[in-house]
Design an enzyme around this catalytic site. Structure first.
Site, PDB file in Angstrom:
ATOM      1  N   HIS A 125      -3.907   4.172 -11.432  1.00  0.00           N
ATOM      2  CA  HIS A 125      -3.393   2.996 -12.104  1.00  0.00           C
ATOM      3  C   HIS A 125      -2.064   2.634 -11.451  1.00  0.00           C
ATOM      4  O   HIS A 125      -1.452   3.454 -10.756  1.00  0.00           O
ATOM      5  CB  HIS A 125      -3.167   3.274 -13.596  1.00  0.00           C
ATOM      6  CG  HIS A 125      -4.417   3.492 -14.374  1.00  0.00           C
ATOM      7  ND1 HIS A 125      -5.417   2.555 -14.455  1.00  0.00           N
ATOM      8  CD2 HIS A 125      -4.838   4.550 -15.127  1.00  0.00           C
ATOM      9  CE1 HIS A 125      -6.402   3.007 -15.216  1.00  0.00           C
ATOM     10  NE2 HIS A 125      -6.077   4.216 -15.633  1.00  0.00           N
ATOM     11  N   CYS A 177      -3.597  -1.344  -9.744  1.00  0.00           N
ATOM     12  CA  CYS A 177      -3.174  -2.642 -10.264  1.00  0.00           C
ATOM     13  C   CYS A 177      -1.690  -2.852  -9.991  1.00  0.00           C
ATOM     14  O   CYS A 177      -0.931  -1.913  -9.783  1.00  0.00           O
ATOM     15  CB  CYS A 177      -3.417  -2.706 -11.773  1.00  0.00           C
ATOM     16  SG  CYS A 177      -5.107  -3.130 -12.217  1.00  0.00           S
TER      17      CYS A 177
END
Length: 292
Positions: A125, A177
């Site tokens: 992430h 992300c």
């Protein structure tokens, strides 16, 4: 229009000056060919170099589990090892302290001296905050298994000062992300037949010396999310594996990544979403062919 060689345009009898002109042309041709060769990185060592893959799938917070990332881990390892001929080290689910330790040890490996290239792949992430407000802005960071974050720039800088990698291409591939993903899951994938198998590689966080010979490929542009198929892997990593497996023998790295960008854009469009990968080249560089 037919192209006529420069020397054939001269119809006057040979003179000292014409001979000098001819030498100038021949020297220029030699110089262009010589520098064309010099502008390519050497890529002949076996193995080609050292590569490290870090995949964070499991987190202390079970809600952050990156289902499907195991396919990226498997396919990227196969690509680097079997197709591109790197020695590959894989690490999973590292805490911040473990990630810093492993990257530091990897950067200091004596084997770098004998390889022609170094590759680092980080999959997790991530987040990058925008704006001038320190409460919301942040550099691009990736999440570790313990929920703590590490700046991507810290990773890049770690390898920039390695003496045995001076003048050699250093490739960083980051799947993460760069936004919170403010849209809900259903809003993003509402028009896809089976939205339940998709997710985004974002978390819930609220991102020196000048690098040279450094190539940084990131799965998405600033302040945007990346998409992951929980049954197949991420759009970005899976597309890299597909494109490189097919075209690495005939295209340089920039050309390969341009093809990756086009394919990711196409696949994202088919899913009614947007994802635009980013490639940056830091400092001086040459043309990079992997020569599989």
């Amino acid at each position: 229009m037919e192209v006529v060689p420069f020397l054939l345009l001269r119809r006057k009898p040979l003179t000292l000056q014409s001979e000098i002109d001819k030498c100038h042309v021949l020297f220029s041709i030699f110089t262009l060919r010589y520098f064309d060769f010099k502008e390519k990185y050497k890529m002949t060592s076996l193995p080609r170099g050292q590569a490290m893959i870090i995949n964070i799938k499991e987190f202390d917070d079970p809600n952050l589990k990156r289902k499907g990332s195991e396919f990226d881990r498997r396919d990227m390892k196969k690509l680097l090892e079997k197709k591109l001929h790197f020695t590959v080290t894989v690490k999973d689910d590292l805490s911040l302290e473990e990630m810093q330790k492993n990257l530091d040890e990897f950067s200091k490996r004596p084997e770098h001296k004998y390889g022609d290239c170094c590759v680092v792949v980080i999959m997790s992430h991530g987040y990058q905050g925008s704006g001038s407000d320190p409460k919301t802005s942040s550099p691009f960071v990736i999440s570790c298994s313990d929920g703590k974050t590490l700046e991507v720039e810290w990773i890049i800088q770690k390898f920039n000062t390695v003496e045995s990698l001076k003048g050699k291409p250093k490739v960083f591939i980051v799947q993460a992300c760069r936004a919170k993903g403010s849209q809900s899951f259903e809003q993003i994938f509402g028009d896809i037949g089976n939205p339940g198998r998709f997710a985004t590689d974002t978390n819930n966080l609220g991102g020196v010396t000048v690098p040279t010979d450094t190539f940084v490929a990131i799965s998405t542009s600033p302040y945007n999310v990346s998409y992951r198929d929980e049954e197949e892997g991420t759009l970005f990593i899976q597309t890299i594996c597909s494109v490189f497996n097919e075209f690495a023998g005939e295209m340089d790295f920039v050309g390969l990544m341009r093809k990756v960008h086009d394919e990711v854009d196409k696949l994202a469009g088919e899913g009614n979403v947007e994802q635009s990968p980013e490639l940056s080249i830091r400092g001086k560089s040459k043309v990079l062919y992997f020569n599989p």
